[in-house]
Design an enzyme around this catalytic site. Structure first.
Site, mmCIF file in Angstrom:
data_model
loop_
_atom_site.group_PDB
_atom_site.id
_atom_site.type_symbol
_atom_site.label_atom_id
_atom_site.label_comp_id
_atom_site.label_asym_id
_atom_site.label_seq_id
_atom_site.Cartn_x
_atom_site.Cartn_y
_atom_site.Cartn_z
ATOM 1 N N THR A 1 -41.475 -46.153 63.231
ATOM 2 C CA THR A 1 -43.011 -45.718 62.926
ATOM 3 C C THR A 1 -43.605 -45.682 64.279
ATOM 4 O OG1 THR A 1 -43.050 -46.629 60.816
ATOM 5 C CG2 THR A 1 -45.132 -46.572 61.609
ATOM 6 N N GLY B 1 -45.129 -46.461 51.976
ATOM 7 C CA GLY B 1 -45.244 -47.805 52.787
ATOM 8 C C GLY B 1 -46.327 -48.212 53.053
ATOM 9 N N ASP B 2 -46.491 -49.180 54.262
ATOM 10 C CA ASP B 2 -47.704 -49.634 54.529
ATOM 11 C C ASP B 2 -48.750 -48.599 55.451
ATOM 12 O OD1 ASP B 2 -45.860 -50.130 56.523
ATOM 13 O OD2 ASP B 2 -46.859 -51.095 57.684
ATOM 14 N N GLY C 1 -42.520 -52.366 55.409
ATOM 15 C CA GLY C 1 -43.810 -51.978 55.056
ATOM 16 C C GLY C 1 -44.056 -52.593 53.636
#
Ligand code: ASP
Length: 333
Positions: A197, A227-228, A250
């Protein structure tokens, strides 16, 4: 009548005061935790370092001309999304059924505004769309088809989903599928190693902070998994004192509300940026069973780069405009 010389004096004083008030800009980025030496050729390393340097320069150019932290974060992440080395934009990882589904978020710490998108598969630069959501919609988060419809309405150009594909990521998916099919006990953990990421944080000359994150998520993720990264407070957060972008497993970052917790520890528990970032990334998340890293920046220009994986692509650039990048643990920034 005022003497022209005294007017000149006042003007010079105002200028000096303005200069004294101007904050020295800082920009930091990450290109993901979970980097492993064994999996990286010298060419991969050189390409990743060069891409991080040009992303830092792009963000710094915005800050140096007095641009906003939000604009600098978006400019930096756009370069990283366009670089196939990272798991965001081109080069994103594949889902279980062989697609690329992208998530991104941006937050303006000076206003508290935020924009995020999740599960998009035709947006070349998801960070730009997240910014458009923040600036031109009443909402914070748009997902999937709706986000892409909004993009079309706003004149954001769409690409063919094949644009995001790289062989390296395709092979990673095939490996993860094989491991899963053979019932390898740690298939999930294996997959969790492939992060990548991207994220950026900036402090502009007016002292404003911003944070942004963009990702393809995790290899072999299931249908509709988010995800986060696009969740404000989990993978991305900024207020007037602190900005954070996370990278890692995540699900653990969401449960820990990791990015917000770092800033909250500073605000309510009086912890320093370093203490807060380490407590969340190196204590809370591993204790729960997760792993990863983060970048954090405060309004005084302090930076932190905690991570508990073998490496994390990371970089910083200050007022002098010289980019510094690192990948492995033993490198200092
Ligand atoms: N945090 C990202 C996610 O879980 C993965 C990463 O950091 O690469 O979607």
């Amino acid at each position: 009548m005022t003497h022209p010389l005294s007017r000149l004096l006042v003007l010079s004083l105002m200028l000096l005061a303005g200069q004294a008030l101007a904050v020295e800009p800082v920009l930091v980025l990450h290109g993901g935790a979970g980097v492993e030496k064994a999996g990286l050729t010298p060419q991969d390393q050189a390409a990743a370092r060069a891409a991080m340097e040009s992303a830092l320069r792009a963000g710094h150019a915005v800050l140096a001309r007095g641009g906003s932290a939000v604009e600098a974060v978006a400019a930096t992440i756009t370069v990283l999304e366009d670089s196939p080395q990272f798991n965001a934009g081109k080069g994103a990882v594949f889902t279980h059924d062989g697609k690329n589904e992208l998530d991104a978020a941006i937050m303006d710490g000076s206003t508290g505004n935020a924009g995020t998108v999740a599960g998009v598969h035709r947006i070349k630069n998801p960070i730009q769309l997240a910014r458009t959501v923040m600036d031109r919609s009443k909402h914070v988060m748009l997902v999937g088809e709706g986000a892409e419809r909004f993009a079309q309405e706003q004149g954001v150009s769409l690409v063919d989903p094949a644009y995001f594909r790289t062989d390296k990521r395709w092979k990673q998916l095939q490996k993860a599928l094989k491991e899963e099919a053979s019932g390898q006990a740690h298939a999930d953990l294996e997959t969790a190693k492939h992060f990548g990421t991207v994220g950026a944080l900036a402090l502009d000359t007016q002292g404003r902070l911003a944070a942004g994150t963009s990702t393809g998520g995790m290899t072999n993720k299931r249908y509709g998994r988010v995800g986060d990264s696009p969740i404000i407070g989990a993978g991305t957060y900024a207020n007037s004192q602190c900005a954070v972008s996370g990278t890692g497993w995540g699900e653990y970052y969401i449960r820990a509300v990791a990015a917000y917790d770092i800033c909250a520890r500073m605000k309510y528990a009086g912890q320093s940026l370093d203490q807060a970032a380490e407590a969340v990334i190196d204590e809370q998340i591993p204790k729960a069973g997760g792993n990863g890293g983060a970048i954090a920046l405060d309004a005084k220009g302090n930076v932190a780069f905690p991570f508990n994986t073998e490496g994390m692509y990371r970089g910083r650039i200050g007022g002098d405009g010289v980019p510094h990048v690192a990948i492995f643990k033993d490198e200092t920034l």
